[in-house]
Design an enzyme around this catalytic site. Structure first.
Site, PDB file in Angstrom:
ATOM      1  N   GLY A 234      22.647  47.652 -72.869  1.00  0.00           N
ATOM      2  CA  GLY A 234      22.622  49.094 -73.157  1.00  0.00           C
ATOM      3  C   GLY A 234      21.222  49.650 -73.139  1.00  0.00           C
TER       4      GLY A 234
ATOM      5  N   ILE B 236      18.350  53.813 -79.177  1.00  0.00           N
ATOM      6  CA  ILE B 236      17.681  52.744 -79.933  1.00  0.00           C
ATOM      7  C   ILE B 236      17.094  51.713 -78.971  1.00  0.00           C
ATOM      8  CG2 ILE B 236      17.971  50.929 -81.668  1.00  0.00           C
ATOM      9  CD1 ILE B 236      20.337  52.542 -82.817  1.00  0.00           C
ATOM     10  N   ALA B 237      17.850  51.365 -77.919  1.00  0.00           N
ATOM     11  CA  ALA B 237      17.383  50.330 -76.989  1.00  0.00           C
ATOM     12  C   ALA B 237      16.062  50.712 -76.336  1.00  0.00           C
ATOM     13  CB  ALA B 237      18.441  50.063 -75.919  1.00  0.00           C
TER      14      ALA B 237
ATOM     15  N   ARG C 115      24.660  50.418 -67.067  1.00  0.00           N
ATOM     16  CA  ARG C 115      25.880  50.530 -66.258  1.00  0.00           C
ATOM     17  C   ARG C 115      25.538  50.745 -64.796  1.00  0.00           C
ATOM     18  NH1 ARG C 115      30.477  53.650 -69.716  1.00  0.00           N
ATOM     19  NH2 ARG C 115      28.773  54.464 -70.994  1.00  0.00           N
TER      20      ARG C 115
ATOM     21  N   ASN D  45      28.861  46.288 -67.179  1.00  0.00           N
ATOM     22  CA  ASN D  45      29.738  47.185 -67.927  1.00  0.00           C
ATOM     23  C   ASN D  45      30.478  46.359 -68.971  1.00  0.00           C
ATOM     24  OD1 ASN D  45      32.042  48.784 -68.769  1.00  0.00           O
ATOM     25  ND2 ASN D  45      31.561  50.115 -67.032  1.00  0.00           N
ATOM     26  N   LEU D  46      30.525  46.867 -70.190  1.00  0.00           N
ATOM     27  CA  LEU D  46      31.160  46.133 -71.289  1.00  0.00           C
ATOM     28  C   LEU D  46      32.607  45.762 -70.987  1.00  0.00           C
ATOM     29  CD1 LEU D  46      29.863  48.360 -74.237  1.00  0.00           C
ATOM     30  CD2 LEU D  46      29.075  46.049 -73.645  1.00  0.00           C
TER      31      LEU D  46
ATOM     32  N   ALA E  49      24.561  47.594 -76.601  1.00  0.00           N
ATOM     33  CA  ALA E  49      25.505  48.464 -75.894  1.00  0.00           C
ATOM     34  C   ALA E  49      26.822  48.564 -76.653  1.00  0.00           C
ATOM     35  CB  ALA E  49      25.766  47.916 -74.490  1.00  0.00           C
TER      36      ALA E  49
ATOM     37  N   LYS F 180      33.174  49.546 -84.664  1.00  0.00           N
ATOM     38  CA  LYS F 180      32.005  48.755 -85.083  1.00  0.00           C
ATOM     39  C   LYS F 180      32.437  47.642 -86.039  1.00  0.00           C
ATOM     40  CE  LYS F 180      28.402  49.414 -83.830  1.00  0.00           C
ATOM     41  NZ  LYS F 180      27.831  48.909 -82.528  1.00  0.00           N
TER      42      LYS F 180
ATOM     43  N   SER G 285      23.435  61.073 -83.378  1.00  0.00           N
ATOM     44  CA  SER G 285      22.884  61.246 -84.731  1.00  0.00           C
ATOM     45  C   SER G 285      21.956  62.457 -84.841  1.00  0.00           C
ATOM     46  CB  SER G 285      22.199  59.962 -85.195  1.00  0.00           C
ATOM     47  OG  SER G 285      23.175  58.952 -85.345  1.00  0.00           O
TER      48      SER G 285
END
Ligand code: NAP
Length: 342
Positions: free
Chosen positions: A9, A14-15, A34, A58-59, A78, A154, A194
């Site tokens: 990700g 954050i990454a 991706r 891709n997840l 990710a 999560k 956020s």
């Protein structure tokens, strides 16, 4: 000695900071995205100094990570961070859980991997702060596909990770970071969900001052926590990451004091009557927002962050400083008007 680190990700809010800090410390980074050809998303990464290679993953693919996981450590960030989705199973739970398990299987298939750091969330700790002091021993047991589905995704992903570790006993260890609401400057024009809370307040999307209180943490401190979780031998288990609380009324007062007026709400519905009224009104909101309001209005999170301070050495930037930096950054990217006194 620099390590080779797989970061999933890589385009994320954050990454971006995690990768910047890894490169600054001389680590080599393999970042998964991706679409490595999406210049608008990956341009800021390509401009960073250091040894960074981007690969596609891709997840939801069958085995997206194994071919890229011949590395010393893995940071798995990710996961879709979206509050309101059409199909929570398809859009949140499947990528969160499948992606986490795919990454752990990729780590198991590559004996060089010694540690995996998983970015979980306070969402896996509670979805309804109840006045008790939260610690790393707490687990969210209330979320579902219908109630705070992002929190559910999560929670399921982190549970699946610990279950994998217990069942498989692989040759690496797992460390989990559980941040609260992450603030701070962004590398890209994209607005993360956020900081978007504050954009929406300034755009007049909140009808009134509500009894909401957020635990805030700066993205630079969250990134530093990921690096420490990767590097420090003593890092183990889960880590709550949060600097301090800020109520909506306090955030609005700070924004006004800093010269950000916009369409900030004036009507005060943060008392008992207003909260009861807003809980009723929450049923008129999209499902993801409505369940968030019902589980958070009138509740103030309490938590103990001593574990992250002790083991990871994090000294949290004060929440107010982080919000000031966030606002300046949102103005820099044109999402909000610049501060009148700025
Ligand atoms: P973000 O900016 O929205 O980043 C999410 C990342 O996940 C993006 O890189 C996105 O890639 C990737 N992703 C989403 N679905 C994917 C899929 N199907 N396949 C591959 N990649 C996919 O969010 P963030 O805030 O940085 O979140 C990073 C992690 O921190 C997440 O695990 C999130 O749950 C966690 N977290 C965030 C906060 C917060 O307040 N921001 C708090 C606690 C925990 P694309 O660019 O291709 O969409």
């Amino acid at each position: 000695m620099g390590k080779t680190v797989l970061v999933s990700g890589a385009t994320g809010f954050i990454a971006g900071h995690v990768i910047e800090q890894l490169l600054a410390k001389g680590h080599s980074v393999v970042g998964t995205v991706r679409d490595p050809g999406d210049v608008a998303k990956v341009g800021f990464l390509c401009a960073m100094q250091g040894d960074l290679r981007l690969v596609a993953a891709n997840l939801l693919d069958a085995d997206p990570f194994t071919a890229h996981a011949d590395v010393d450590a893995i940071l798995h960030l990710a996961s879709p961070y979206i509050v309101n989705v059409k199909d929570p199973q398809r859009d949140l739970v499947d990528p969160a859980v499948q992606g986490t398990l795919s990454m752990l299987r990729a780590a198991r298939a590559n004996p060089r991997v010694k540690r995996v750091v998983l970015t979980s969330s306070v969402a896996a700790v509670t979805d309804e702060p109840d006045g008790r002091v939260l610690t790393e021993a707490d687990w969210n047991s209330k979320s579902s596909l219908a109630r705070n589905p992002y929190y559910y995704s999560k929670t399921l992903a982190e549970r699946a990770a610990w279950d994998f570790m217990a069942a498989e006993q692989p040759g690496f260890d797992l460390v989990v970071i559980n941040p609260f609401l992450v603030m701070g400057p962004s590398h890209t024009r994209a607005v993360n969900a956020s900081p978007e809370v504050f954009v929406n307040m300034l755009k007049g999307q909140y009808p009134a001052v509500l009894a909401l209180t957020w635990g805030l943490v700066d993205v630079r401190d969250v990134a530093a926590a990921h690096l420490a979780a990767m590097e420090r031998p003593q890092a183990a288990g889960r880590y709550l990451c949060v600097a301090g609380n800020m109520s909506m009324a306090e955030a609005i007062a700070l924004m006004r004091a800093e010269g950000y007026a916009g369409k900030l709400p004036k009507l005060d519905l943060s008392g008992g009557f207003g909260t009861a009224l807003m809980k009723l009104a929450s049923y008129t909101q999209p499902a993801g927002i409505g369940s968030y309001l019902r589980s958070h209005l009138g509740r103030v999170p309490q938590y103990d962050t001593s574990k992250s301070q002790r083991d990871l050495g994090i000294r949290y930037r004060p929440a107010a400083d982080s919000l000031r930096d966030t606002l300046a950054d949102l103005a820099r990217w044109g999402h909000i008007a610049a501060a009148a006194r700025g």
